[in-house]
Design a protein around this motif. Structure first.
Motif, PDB file in Angstrom:
ATOM      1  N   TRP A 122       0.846  -1.187   0.000  1.00 16.77           N
ATOM      2  CA  TRP A 122       0.000   0.000   0.000  1.00 16.77           C
ATOM      3  C   TRP A 122       0.890   1.249   0.000  1.00 16.77           C
ATOM      4  O   TRP A 122       1.811   1.367   0.802  1.00 16.77           O
ATOM      5  CB  TRP A 122      -0.893   0.026   1.237  1.00 16.77           C
ATOM      6  CG  TRP A 122      -2.074  -0.885   1.142  1.00 16.77           C
ATOM      7  CD1 TRP A 122      -2.166  -2.171   1.584  1.00 16.77           C
ATOM      8  CD2 TRP A 122      -3.345  -0.573   0.567  1.00 16.77           C
ATOM      9  NE1 TRP A 122      -3.399  -2.682   1.321  1.00 16.77           N
ATOM     10  CE2 TRP A 122      -4.157  -1.724   0.699  1.00 16.77           C
ATOM     11  CE3 TRP A 122      -3.879   0.567  -0.048  1.00 16.77           C
ATOM     12  CZ2 TRP A 122      -5.475  -1.769   0.241  1.00 16.77           C
ATOM     13  CZ3 TRP A 122      -5.185   0.525  -0.504  1.00 16.77           C
ATOM     14  CH2 TRP A 122      -5.964  -0.624  -0.363  1.00 16.77           C
ATOM     15  N   GLU A 124       1.029   5.646  -0.304  1.00 14.58           N
ATOM     16  CA  GLU A 124       0.320   6.903  -0.081  1.00 14.58           C
ATOM     17  C   GLU A 124       0.921   7.967  -0.994  1.00 14.58           C
ATOM     18  O   GLU A 124       2.137   8.175  -0.992  1.00 14.58           O
ATOM     19  CB  GLU A 124       0.469   7.323   1.383  1.00 14.58           C
ATOM     20  CG  GLU A 124      -0.431   8.449   1.821  1.00 14.58           C
ATOM     21  CD  GLU A 124      -0.355   8.653   3.322  1.00 14.58           C
ATOM     22  OE1 GLU A 124       0.487   9.467   3.768  1.00 14.58           O
ATOM     23  OE2 GLU A 124      -1.122   7.986   4.050  1.00 14.58           O
ATOM     24  N   GLU A 150      -6.568  -1.609  -5.607  1.00 13.55           N
ATOM     25  CA  GLU A 150      -7.647  -0.899  -4.905  1.00 13.55           C
ATOM     26  C   GLU A 150      -7.178   0.495  -4.584  1.00 13.55           C
ATOM     27  O   GLU A 150      -5.981   0.736  -4.373  1.00 13.55           O
ATOM     28  CB  GLU A 150      -8.012  -1.653  -3.618  1.00 13.55           C
ATOM     29  CG  GLU A 150      -9.153  -1.040  -2.824  1.00 13.55           C
ATOM     30  CD  GLU A 150      -9.418  -1.769  -1.514  1.00 13.55           C
ATOM     31  OE1 GLU A 150     -10.148  -1.214  -0.661  1.00 13.55           O
ATOM     32  OE2 GLU A 150      -8.883  -2.884  -1.333  1.00 13.55           O
ATOM     33  N   ARG A 152      -8.037   3.876  -2.032  1.00 20.53           N
ATOM     34  CA  ARG A 152      -8.748   4.391  -0.868  1.00 20.53           C
ATOM     35  C   ARG A 152      -8.496   5.894  -0.776  1.00 20.53           C
ATOM     36  O   ARG A 152      -7.358   6.337  -0.754  1.00 20.53           O
ATOM     37  CB  ARG A 152      -8.274   3.704   0.408  1.00 20.53           C
ATOM     38  CG  ARG A 152      -8.595   2.215   0.479  1.00 20.53           C
ATOM     39  CD  ARG A 152      -8.022   1.583   1.731  1.00 20.53           C
ATOM     40  NE  ARG A 152      -8.301   0.142   1.792  1.00 20.53           N
ATOM     41  CZ  ARG A 152      -7.769  -0.673   2.686  1.00 20.53           C
ATOM     42  NH1 ARG A 152      -6.943  -0.194   3.615  1.00 20.53           N
ATOM     43  NH2 ARG A 152      -8.054  -1.965   2.659  1.00 20.53           N
ATOM     44  N   GLN A 153      -9.577   6.655  -0.745  1.00 18.25           N
ATOM     45  CA  GLN A 153      -9.467   8.112  -0.633  1.00 18.25           C
ATOM     46  C   GLN A 153     -10.405   8.572   0.468  1.00 18.25           C
ATOM     47  O   GLN A 153     -11.411   9.235   0.220  1.00 18.25           O
ATOM     48  CB  GLN A 153      -9.783   8.775  -1.969  1.00 18.25           C
ATOM     49  CG  GLN A 153      -8.874   8.291  -3.102  1.00 18.25           C
ATOM     50  CD  GLN A 153      -8.771   9.268  -4.247  1.00 18.25           C
ATOM     51  OE1 GLN A 153      -8.534  10.464  -4.058  1.00 18.25           O
ATOM     52  NE2 GLN A 153      -8.920   8.761  -5.454  1.00 18.25           N
ATOM     53  N   ASP A 154     -10.065   8.187   1.691  1.00 17.92           N
ATOM     54  CA  ASP A 154     -10.878   8.526   2.849  1.00 17.92           C
ATOM     55  C   ASP A 154     -10.713  10.005   3.203  1.00 17.92           C
ATOM     56  O   ASP A 154      -9.649  10.600   2.996  1.00 17.92           O
ATOM     57  CB  ASP A 154     -10.479   7.673   4.058  1.00 17.92           C
ATOM     58  CG  ASP A 154     -10.582   6.180   3.768  1.00 17.92           C
ATOM     59  OD1 ASP A 154     -11.518   5.805   3.041  1.00 17.92           O
ATOM     60  OD2 ASP A 154      -9.730   5.420   4.262  1.00 17.92           O
ATOM     61  N   ASP A 155     -11.752  10.588   3.748  1.00  6.92           N
ATOM     62  CA  ASP A 155     -11.703  11.986   4.164  1.00  6.92           C
ATOM     63  C   ASP A 155     -10.596  12.192   5.196  1.00  6.92           C
ATOM     64  O   ASP A 155     -10.474  11.424   6.155  1.00  6.92           O
ATOM     65  CB  ASP A 155     -13.043  12.420   4.751  1.00  6.92           C
ATOM     66  CG  ASP A 155     -14.138  12.487   3.698  1.00  6.92           C
ATOM     67  OD1 ASP A 155     -13.787  12.556   2.506  1.00  6.92           O
ATOM     68  OD2 ASP A 155     -15.322  12.451   4.066  1.00  6.92           O
ATOM     69  N   ARG A 157      -7.416  11.895   4.877  1.00  5.37           N
ATOM     70  CA  ARG A 157      -6.187  11.132   4.692  1.00  5.37           C
ATOM     71  C   ARG A 157      -5.717  11.267   3.259  1.00  5.37           C
ATOM     72  O   ARG A 157      -6.509  11.478   2.336  1.00  5.37           O
ATOM     73  CB  ARG A 157      -6.421   9.654   5.016  1.00  5.37           C
ATOM     74  CG  ARG A 157      -6.815   9.385   6.452  1.00  5.37           C
ATOM     75  CD  ARG A 157      -7.051   7.907   6.690  1.00  5.37           C
ATOM     76  NE  ARG A 157      -5.852   7.113   6.450  1.00  5.37           N
ATOM     77  CZ  ARG A 157      -5.807   5.795   6.633  1.00  5.37           C
ATOM     78  NH1 ARG A 157      -6.885   5.134   7.036  1.00  5.37           N
ATOM     79  NH2 ARG A 157      -4.696   5.134   6.409  1.00  5.37           N
ATOM     80  N   PRO A 159      -4.510  10.069  -0.378  1.00  6.81           N
ATOM     81  CA  PRO A 159      -4.954   8.921  -1.180  1.00  6.81           C
ATOM     82  C   PRO A 159      -3.971   7.764  -1.072  1.00  6.81           C
ATOM     83  O   PRO A 159      -2.757   7.954  -1.020  1.00  6.81           O
ATOM     84  CB  PRO A 159      -4.983   9.488  -2.608  1.00  6.81           C
ATOM     85  CG  PRO A 159      -5.037  10.967  -2.455  1.00  6.81           C
ATOM     86  CD  PRO A 159      -4.293  11.277  -1.194  1.00  6.81           C
ATOM     87  N   ARG A 160      -4.527   6.544  -1.070  1.00  5.60           N
ATOM     88  CA  ARG A 160      -3.717   5.338  -1.015  1.00  5.60           C
ATOM     89  C   ARG A 160      -4.143   4.384  -2.128  1.00  5.60           C
ATOM     90  O   ARG A 160      -5.310   4.359  -2.514  1.00  5.60           O
ATOM     91  CB  ARG A 160      -3.866   4.629   0.332  1.00  5.60           C
ATOM     92  CG  ARG A 160      -3.315   5.413   1.510  1.00  5.60           C
ATOM     93  CD  ARG A 160      -3.377   4.593   2.790  1.00  5.60           C
ATOM     94  NE  ARG A 160      -2.786   5.320   3.904  1.00  5.60           N
ATOM     95  CZ  ARG A 160      -2.448   4.769   5.062  1.00  5.60           C
ATOM     96  NH1 ARG A 160      -2.656   3.464   5.254  1.00  5.60           N
ATOM     97  NH2 ARG A 160      -1.916   5.479   6.016  1.00  5.60           N
TER      98      ARG A 160
END
Length: 207
Positions: A122, A124, A150, A152-155, A157, A159-160
């Motif tokens: 993973w 970032e 995959e 992940r773009q969580d609020d 944080r 992007p990963r």
């Protein structure tokens, strides 16, 4: 042009540092030296560099200020291995995806998941590049053409994204040596970037 299919690794033999400038002496595998001439383009961890001198299997390249700023090549030390790809020639098989050798940023390895016979990494990336990441899209990581597993773009944080690596990739490249906290060079798929930026311009023009 490059394909993102790393042909081998080269060992950094010596470094000459000047202000905002480095010269690398690399020891290349003999098969990567066949037909190589000064002035040729060679991708080092995905960054396109020009060969300035050749003596046997030792090759010299120069790194300017922008390369040192954008890539992880400013942090490598004598004895480190670097992913190498010679420029593609007309008629070559393109097993990865078309790459330019223009690194846009670095990404930090933040998580490593081990499983039998494979590994998931993973990374970032800076927030500005999150919009170019898509599940199953292409990306260049240290010069390696990989498919994004995959995103992940969580609020709140950065992007990963993750990539899944088979034993061949781990054996052929330096990704098998990477540890959490290490930085890798990132090249965004140019077709994806062109599409995203075109759509953004069209949407902006329509208010």
């Amino acid at each position: 042009m490059f394909t993102g299919i790393v042909q081998g690794t080269a060992t950094l033999v010596s470094v000459a540092d000047k202000e905002n400038f480095r010269t690398f002496e690399m020891a290349l595998p003999p098969e990567l030296c066949e037909g190589l001439e000064t002035g040729a383009s060679v991708a080092h961890n995905g960054a396109c560099l020009t060969v300035t001198a050749i003596e046997g299997s030792h090759v010299w390249v120069d790194l300017m200020r922008e390369t040192l700023r954008l890539t992880n090549l400013g942090a490598v030390a004598v004895g480190d291995r670097i992913n190498i790809e010679r420029a593609a020639r007309f008629g070559d098989e393109i097993g990865g995806h078309a790459m330019s050798g223009h690194v846009v940023c670095m990404a930090e390895l933040v998580e490593l998941e081990e499983a039998p016979n494979n590994r998931r990494l993973w990374f970032e990336v800076p927030a500005a590049y999150g919009r170019f990441l898509f599940d199953k899209g292409y990306i260049g990581v240290d010069g390696i053409s990989l498919t994004i597993g995959e995103v992940r773009q969580d609020d709140g944080r950065a992007p990963r994204f993750c990539v899944n690596l088979i034993p061949e990739t781990l054996a052929r490249t330096t990704l098998g040596d990477r540890k959490p906290g290490d930085n890798v060079n990132i090249e965004i798929d140019p077709q994806t970037q062109a599409i995203v930026e075109t759509v953004e311009r069209v949407m902006a023009s329509r208010g």
